[in-house]
Design a protein around this motif. Structure first.
Motif, PDB file in Angstrom:
ATOM      1  N   PHE A 109       0.823  -1.205   0.000  1.00  0.00           N
ATOM      2  CA  PHE A 109       0.000   0.000   0.000  1.00  0.00           C
ATOM      3  C   PHE A 109       0.865   1.267   0.000  1.00  0.00           C
ATOM      4  O   PHE A 109       0.518   2.255  -0.643  1.00  0.00           O
ATOM      5  N   LEU A 110       1.988   1.246   0.709  1.00  0.00           N
ATOM      6  CA  LEU A 110       2.897   2.399   0.668  1.00  0.00           C
ATOM      7  C   LEU A 110       3.496   2.567  -0.721  1.00  0.00           C
ATOM      8  O   LEU A 110       3.648   3.695  -1.206  1.00  0.00           O
ATOM      9  N   ALA A 111       3.833   1.454  -1.371  1.00  0.00           N
ATOM     10  CA  ALA A 111       4.383   1.538  -2.726  1.00  0.00           C
ATOM     11  C   ALA A 111       3.347   2.070  -3.702  1.00  0.00           C
ATOM     12  O   ALA A 111       3.664   2.899  -4.568  1.00  0.00           O
ATOM     13  N   VAL A 112       2.112   1.625  -3.586  1.00  0.00           N
ATOM     14  CA  VAL A 112       1.050   2.123  -4.469  1.00  0.00           C
ATOM     15  C   VAL A 112       0.853   3.610  -4.246  1.00  0.00           C
ATOM     16  O   VAL A 112       0.755   4.392  -5.198  1.00  0.00           O
ATOM     17  N   ARG A 113       0.834   4.014  -3.011  1.00  0.00           N
ATOM     18  CA  ARG A 113       0.618   5.434  -2.707  1.00  0.00           C
ATOM     19  C   ARG A 113       1.769   6.294  -3.220  1.00  0.00           C
ATOM     20  O   ARG A 113       1.555   7.362  -3.781  1.00  0.00           O
ATOM     21  N   SER A 114       3.001   5.835  -3.063  1.00  0.00           N
ATOM     22  CA  SER A 114       4.134   6.662  -3.480  1.00  0.00           C
ATOM     23  C   SER A 114       4.389   6.578  -4.982  1.00  0.00           C
ATOM     24  O   SER A 114       4.715   7.581  -5.607  1.00  0.00           O
ATOM     25  N   LEU A 115       4.253   5.399  -5.580  1.00  0.00           N
ATOM     26  CA  LEU A 115       4.517   5.276  -7.014  1.00  0.00           C
ATOM     27  C   LEU A 115       3.446   5.949  -7.865  1.00  0.00           C
ATOM     28  O   LEU A 115       3.749   6.511  -8.917  1.00  0.00           O
ATOM     29  N   LEU A 116       2.224   5.881  -7.432  1.00  0.00           N
ATOM     30  CA  LEU A 116       1.151   6.514  -8.190  1.00  0.00           C
ATOM     31  C   LEU A 116       0.961   7.976  -7.814  1.00  0.00           C
ATOM     32  O   LEU A 116       0.183   8.674  -8.439  1.00  0.00           O
ATOM     33  N   LYS A 117       1.701   8.405  -6.782  1.00  0.00           N
ATOM     34  CA  LYS A 117       1.635   9.786  -6.308  1.00  0.00           C
ATOM     35  C   LYS A 117       0.187  10.237  -6.117  1.00  0.00           C
ATOM     36  O   LYS A 117      -0.245  11.278  -6.616  1.00  0.00           O
ATOM     37  N   THR A 118      -0.544   9.419  -5.424  1.00  0.00           N
ATOM     38  CA  THR A 118      -1.951   9.716  -5.191  1.00  0.00           C
ATOM     39  C   THR A 118      -2.105  10.614  -3.982  1.00  0.00           C
ATOM     40  O   THR A 118      -1.276  10.625  -3.083  1.00  0.00           O
ATOM     41  N   SER A 119      -3.175  11.327  -3.987  1.00  0.00           N
ATOM     42  CA  SER A 119      -3.459  12.212  -2.868  1.00  0.00           C
ATOM     43  C   SER A 119      -4.190  11.440  -1.774  1.00  0.00           C
ATOM     44  O   SER A 119      -4.446  10.253  -1.890  1.00  0.00           O
ATOM     45  N   ALA A 120      -4.578  12.140  -0.739  1.00  0.00           N
ATOM     46  CA  ALA A 120      -5.270  11.501   0.376  1.00  0.00           C
ATOM     47  C   ALA A 120      -6.653  11.009  -0.021  1.00  0.00           C
ATOM     48  O   ALA A 120      -7.232  10.194   0.656  1.00  0.00           O
ATOM     49  N   ARG A 121      -7.205  11.514  -1.140  1.00  0.00           N
ATOM     50  CA  ARG A 121      -8.538  11.077  -1.542  1.00  0.00           C
ATOM     51  C   ARG A 121      -8.538   9.679  -2.136  1.00  0.00           C
ATOM     52  O   ARG A 121      -9.582   9.105  -2.400  1.00  0.00           O
ATOM     53  N   PHE A 122      -7.379   9.119  -2.387  1.00  0.00           N
ATOM     54  CA  PHE A 122      -7.292   7.761  -2.948  1.00  0.00           C
ATOM     55  C   PHE A 122      -7.540   6.774  -1.821  1.00  0.00           C
ATOM     56  O   PHE A 122      -6.659   6.387  -1.079  1.00  0.00           O
ATOM     57  N   SER A 123      -8.791   6.393  -1.665  1.00  0.00           N
ATOM     58  CA  SER A 123      -9.173   5.508  -0.564  1.00  0.00           C
ATOM     59  C   SER A 123      -9.674   4.177  -1.092  1.00  0.00           C
ATOM     60  O   SER A 123     -10.570   3.581  -0.531  1.00  0.00           O
ATOM     61  N   ARG A 124      -9.113   3.697  -2.163  1.00  0.00           N
ATOM     62  CA  ARG A 124      -9.559   2.462  -2.791  1.00  0.00           C
ATOM     63  C   ARG A 124      -8.699   1.273  -2.360  1.00  0.00           C
ATOM     64  O   ARG A 124      -8.601   0.298  -3.079  1.00  0.00           O
ATOM     65  N   PHE A 125      -8.081   1.346  -1.196  1.00  0.00           N
ATOM     66  CA  PHE A 125      -7.233   0.244  -0.740  1.00  0.00           C
ATOM     67  C   PHE A 125      -8.046  -1.019  -0.474  1.00  0.00           C
ATOM     68  O   PHE A 125      -7.536  -2.121  -0.606  1.00  0.00           O
ATOM     69  N   ARG A 126      -9.297  -0.865  -0.135  1.00  0.00           N
ATOM     70  CA  ARG A 126     -10.160  -2.026   0.068  1.00  0.00           C
ATOM     71  C   ARG A 126     -10.331  -2.785  -1.252  1.00  0.00           C
ATOM     72  O   ARG A 126     -10.335  -4.016  -1.272  1.00  0.00           O
ATOM     73  N   ASP A 127     -10.428  -2.045  -2.348  1.00  0.00           N
ATOM     74  CA  ASP A 127     -10.542  -2.676  -3.657  1.00  0.00           C
ATOM     75  C   ASP A 127      -9.241  -3.377  -4.052  1.00  0.00           C
ATOM     76  O   ASP A 127      -9.263  -4.433  -4.669  1.00  0.00           O
ATOM     77  N   LEU A 128      -8.107  -2.783  -3.694  1.00  0.00           N
ATOM     78  CA  LEU A 128      -6.825  -3.427  -3.976  1.00  0.00           C
ATOM     79  C   LEU A 128      -6.663  -4.702  -3.149  1.00  0.00           C
ATOM     80  O   LEU A 128      -6.157  -5.714  -3.640  1.00  0.00           O
TER      81      LEU A 128
END
Length: 182
Positions: A109-128
């Protein structure tokens, strides 16, 4: 339904039987994963949270069995084992499974957040998480090792199948997320 932009069929798997979808999942077709993740599983359903928990428990049980199979040749198994040695082996196995999966998910999840440079609104971790759990269906092949004896190398081959399946499912999930939620 047809796509508004390109006029192509949006999801050709709607008309297919379940067996064809399963075969295409085994063949690692991204469209099959998108069909299962977005059209078969209704995220707004009241049972979705229960499905997610059941998949998580099944994943952890199969991972614990995998850990037991890997450690079995290393440990001394027999009828003369004491209760404390059984307890120690199972405690070590459960810690390995829970800690290993927790570290994997946190780093993922940290890699997805940093590599995709997503903001705090990216709350789709449940889908991942759902994509990881659904695409780990190859772990069910470990249950065949209860009936037939296979070499330990088969466990690592199953791990490769799970990893490749996870990669295809996550690729489809992330592309879908980037297209429609950014």
């Amino acid at each position: 339904m047809k796509c508004v932009n390109c006029k192509a069929v949006a999801d050709e798997y709607i008309e297919c039987e379940l067996m064809i979808v399963l075969i295409d999942l085994i063949l690692h077709k991204p469209k099959a994963y998108r069909h299962v993740l977005f059209n078969v599983l209704n995220h707004e359903s009241t049972h979705f949270q229960g499905i997610l928990w059941k998949l998580l428990v099944g994943f952890l049980v199969l991972d614990a069995y995998r850990s037991l199979l890997v450690k079995k040749p290393e440990e001394e198994w027999g009828t003369s084992m004491s209760f404390s040695s059984f307890f120690w082996i199972y405690r070590k196995m459960l810690v390995d499974v829970f800690l290993g999966n927790y570290m994997f998910l946190c780093s993922f999840f940290l890699a997805v957040r940093s590599l995709l440079k997503t903001s705090a609104r990216f709350s789709r971790f449940r889908d991942l998480l759902l994509a990881i759990l659904i695409s780990s269906y190859f772990k069910i092949l470990l249950t065949a090792m209860m009936v037939w004896e296979f070499p330990t190398a088969v466990i690592y081959i199953i791990d490769l199948f799970v990893f490749s399946s996870n990669t295809v499912a996550l690729k489809g999930q992330i592309i879908y997320t980037l297209q429609f939620f950014t």
